[in-house]
Design an enzyme around this catalytic site. Structure first.
Site, PDB file in Angstrom:
ATOM      1  N   ALA A 203     -10.231   1.495  -0.362  1.00 49.09           N
ATOM      2  CA  ALA A 203     -11.664   2.361  -0.143  1.00 49.09           C
ATOM      3  C   ALA A 203     -12.272   2.174   1.092  1.00 49.09           C
ATOM      4  O   ALA A 203     -12.905   2.932   1.550  1.00 49.09           O
ATOM      5  CB  ALA A 203     -12.412   1.629  -1.456  1.00 49.09           C
ATOM      6  N   GLU A 225       1.483   3.437   0.040  1.00 50.60           N
ATOM      7  CA  GLU A 225       1.369   3.019  -1.280  1.00 50.60           C
ATOM      8  C   GLU A 225       0.913   4.068  -2.291  1.00 50.60           C
ATOM      9  O   GLU A 225       1.541   4.211  -3.308  1.00 50.60           O
ATOM     10  CB  GLU A 225       0.520   1.946  -1.302  1.00 50.60           C
ATOM     11  CG  GLU A 225       0.412   0.999  -2.727  1.00 50.60           C
ATOM     12  CD  GLU A 225      -0.621  -0.154  -2.866  1.00 50.60           C
ATOM     13  OE1 GLU A 225      -0.420  -1.078  -3.610  1.00 50.60           O
ATOM     14  OE2 GLU A 225      -1.731  -0.067  -2.160  1.00 50.60           O
ATOM     15  N   GLN A 345      -1.516  -7.077   3.062  1.00 48.43           N
ATOM     16  CA  GLN A 345      -1.924  -7.909   2.019  1.00 48.43           C
ATOM     17  C   GLN A 345      -1.662  -9.370   2.172  1.00 48.43           C
ATOM     18  O   GLN A 345      -1.206  -9.947   3.298  1.00 48.43           O
ATOM     19  CB  GLN A 345      -0.639  -7.689   0.938  1.00 48.43           C
ATOM     20  CG  GLN A 345      -0.629  -6.433   0.174  1.00 48.43           C
ATOM     21  CD  GLN A 345      -1.524  -6.163  -0.926  1.00 48.43           C
ATOM     22  OE1 GLN A 345      -2.621  -6.989  -1.045  1.00 48.43           O
ATOM     23  NE2 GLN A 345      -1.336  -5.267  -1.770  1.00 48.43           N
ATOM     24  N   ARG A 364       0.195 -16.086   8.309  1.00 44.78           N
ATOM     25  CA  ARG A 364       1.008 -16.708   8.890  1.00 44.78           C
ATOM     26  C   ARG A 364       2.391 -16.391   8.601  1.00 44.78           C
ATOM     27  O   ARG A 364       3.194 -16.107   9.244  1.00 44.78           O
ATOM     28  CB  ARG A 364       0.854 -18.155   9.084  1.00 44.78           C
ATOM     29  CG  ARG A 364      -0.405 -18.475  10.066  1.00 44.78           C
ATOM     30  CD  ARG A 364      -0.743 -20.218  10.288  1.00 44.78           C
ATOM     31  NE  ARG A 364      -1.566 -20.421  11.030  1.00 44.78           N
ATOM     32  CZ  ARG A 364      -2.473 -21.529  11.097  1.00 44.78           C
ATOM     33  NH1 ARG A 364      -1.764 -22.456  10.077  1.00 44.78           N
ATOM     34  NH2 ARG A 364      -3.250 -21.854  11.791  1.00 44.78           N
ATOM     35  N   GLU A 365       2.720 -16.163   7.357  1.00 41.21           N
ATOM     36  CA  GLU A 365       4.117 -15.852   6.872  1.00 41.21           C
ATOM     37  C   GLU A 365       4.439 -14.406   7.356  1.00 41.21           C
ATOM     38  O   GLU A 365       5.642 -14.327   6.997  1.00 41.21           O
ATOM     39  CB  GLU A 365       4.241 -16.294   5.267  1.00 41.21           C
ATOM     40  CG  GLU A 365       3.330 -15.429   4.473  1.00 41.21           C
ATOM     41  CD  GLU A 365       3.453 -15.783   3.168  1.00 41.21           C
ATOM     42  OE1 GLU A 365       4.131 -16.533   2.809  1.00 41.21           O
ATOM     43  OE2 GLU A 365       3.242 -14.584   2.369  1.00 41.21           O
ATOM     44  N   LYS A 401     -11.041 -13.185  13.301  1.00 43.33           N
ATOM     45  CA  LYS A 401     -10.403 -13.046  14.915  1.00 43.33           C
ATOM     46  C   LYS A 401     -11.095 -11.910  15.575  1.00 43.33           C
ATOM     47  O   LYS A 401     -11.053 -10.677  14.968  1.00 43.33           O
ATOM     48  CB  LYS A 401      -8.898 -12.845  14.741  1.00 43.33           C
ATOM     49  CG  LYS A 401      -8.361 -12.825  16.295  1.00 43.33           C
ATOM     50  CD  LYS A 401      -6.948 -12.785  16.404  1.00 43.33           C
ATOM     51  CE  LYS A 401      -6.753 -12.771  17.869  1.00 43.33           C
ATOM     52  NZ  LYS A 401      -4.771 -12.325  17.888  1.00 43.33           N
ATOM     53  N   ARG A 403     -10.748 -10.733  19.715  1.00 40.72           N
ATOM     54  CA  ARG A 403     -10.026 -11.266  20.908  1.00 40.72           C
ATOM     55  C   ARG A 403     -11.343 -10.763  22.149  1.00 40.72           C
ATOM     56  O   ARG A 403     -11.332 -11.651  22.864  1.00 40.72           O
ATOM     57  CB  ARG A 403      -9.159 -10.153  21.049  1.00 40.72           C
ATOM     58  CG  ARG A 403      -7.892 -10.670  22.307  1.00 40.72           C
ATOM     59  CD  ARG A 403      -7.105  -9.825  22.883  1.00 40.72           C
ATOM     60  NE  ARG A 403      -6.188  -9.538  21.676  1.00 40.72           N
ATOM     61  CZ  ARG A 403      -4.971 -10.347  21.129  1.00 40.72           C
ATOM     62  NH1 ARG A 403      -4.858 -11.388  21.871  1.00 40.72           N
ATOM     63  NH2 ARG A 403      -4.290  -9.884  20.279  1.00 40.72           N
TER      64      ARG A 403
END
Length: 429
Positions: A203, A225, A345, A364-365, A401, A403
């Site tokens: 949305a 998706e 996600q 991070r993953e 974040k 920059r």
């Protein structure tokens, strides 16, 4: 088509022997030479350059030692020096040698691909597109040095525009409060909008796409998706203020039909393009954006969502693949001079904390997303987890974040029945 030019290689080496200082201007590597003797000579020249030795036939012979016979002896070096038509063509010689090398590399890669054809035609297509991009990146002739005077003049024009016209550089986000924190989305940046499922990422994207379309921009939406018609349901609900459930069931009142037809006419005028093909590779997306950029100067790209993009080739792990994808999206933003906004996600680790507001570690993953992104904005709804919250229907846009700017949180009212967000004038630093 010739894949090498011995004469050009001779002219390049001969130019350096005539004017040794040209070695400091050379952009080539030894592997760029087709002839093995020329590769050896140039590699030796590079070694001499690194040790500050002057390059001439006598010094070169001494450095080559017994290997001098492998490249034709002393007479061949003298021949190189005497045969060069003009050192003025040095840069042209190098471009030709580099182009021939790229042709050989491309031909070799194609042979490797066709010698071991992937079972999936999409993977083969992705390999070919990736190869084309790699060669294209190497032959790109843009860039180079820009004099500070020219750059400062452009900076002056931008600052003058802001001061006297109130025009901020960059592309509008979904709200003024978020604009204030982020400084808006800038060209050549990768911007991540991340949240857990069903919080409101799509949305957010669609409302922003319409805002940018109304500002006169061309908008590219890659929906990996949801199918295109579902996006239209949501765009029309938000834009026409028609309850989403009524659109899904078709139970519109006469008043709703009036709002629908008027909204349709307005939306149809916008330069919004939707590609809902699932399972696209990052190479396919880059090719499509490049094609659209040729038609529209002012472009913004939305992708729903990053982890559904395919890397297009084999990787050691999914983390490595997503890192490759995020880096490719960053390069796409730069090469097309446009902002790229990718939804993402979050991992389930959010659910395991007492305070479920997302943090950078939740990304991070997912490869190098945190490193590649210029801005990362998390969407959080407290009523998603806590039915008794005082912040019902409030969505927090947490800029974690930035920059080139500030971080902070902007709150907006979440009108879920319309799939729309409305300004709430509260900003926390």
């Amino acid at each position: 088509m010739s894949f090498h030019s011995i004469e050009t290689e001779q002219a390049q080496l001969g130019s350096i022997l005539k004017e040794p200082d040209l070695i400091y201007e050379s952009i080539l590597s030894p592997e760029h030479f087709f002839d093995a003797a020329h590769e050896l000579i140039y590699e030796t020249m590079i070694t001499m350059r690194e040790s500050d030795q002057r390059i001439d036939p006598v010094s070169l012979v001494a450095k080559l030692g017994e290997r001098v016979s492998d490249m034709g002896g002393v007479q061949y070096l003298i021949k190189l020096s005497d045969a060069v038509p003009s050192v003025q063509g040095f840069n042209r010689y190098e471009r030709i040698i580099k182009d021939k090398y790229l042709l050989r590399t491309g031909a070799k890669s194609m042979k490797e691909i066709y010698g071991d054809i992937p079972d999936d035609p999409k993977e083969l297509a992705a390999e070919l597109m990736s190869l084309a991009e790699n060669i294209g990146d190497q032959v790109h002739t843009g860039g180079g040095f820009n004099h500070i005077g020219d750059g400062l003049m452009q900076h002056f024009e931008l600052l003058e525009n802001k001061k006297y016209n109130g025009i901020s550089a960059g592309v509008s986000t979904i709200g003024k409060a978020l604009d204030k924190i982020t400084g808006r989305w800038q060209k050549q940046t990768l911007n991540i909008i991340a949240a857990r499922p069903s919080v409101g990422k799509t949305a957010f994207m669609l409302q922003n796409a319409v805002i940018n379309g109304k500002d006169g921009m061309a908008v590219a939406i890659f929906s990996l998706e949801q199918p295109e018609m579902q996006l239209y349901d949501r765009i029309i609900s938000a834009e026409c203020s028609i309850d989403g459930e009524l659109i899904r069931t078709g139970k519109l009142t006469d008043d709703d039909w009036t709002k629908y037809t008027m909204g349709m006419a307005n939306l149809a005028e916008l330069k919004i393009y939707i590609d809902d093909k699932p399972g696209q590779s990052v190479q396919e997306i880059r090719a499509a954006v490049r094609k659209l950029k040729k038609k529209h100067t002012d472009l913004i790209v939305f992708i729903d969502y990053l982890q559904l993009i395919q890397g297009g080739k084999r990787f050691g792990s999914r983390t490595e693949e997503v890192g490759y994808i995020s880096n490719s999206l960053k390069q796409m933003a730069r090469e097309n001079d446009c902002p790229v906004i990718a939804l993402a996600q979050l991992s389930r680790s959010v659910e395991q904390r007492q305070d479920k507001r997302p943090m950078m570690s939740d990304l991070r993953e997912s490869g190098n997303i945190e490193q590649d992104a210029d801005t990362i904005t998390f969407l959080y709804r407290d009523d998603y987890y806590n039915q008794e919250t005082e912040k019902k229907n409030i969505i927090e846009c947490i800029v974690a974040k930035n920059r080139n700017g500030a971080v902070g949180t902007a709150e907006m009212v979440n009108m879920r029945n319309f799939g729309r967000f409305v300004e709430l004038e509260r900003v926390y630093a």
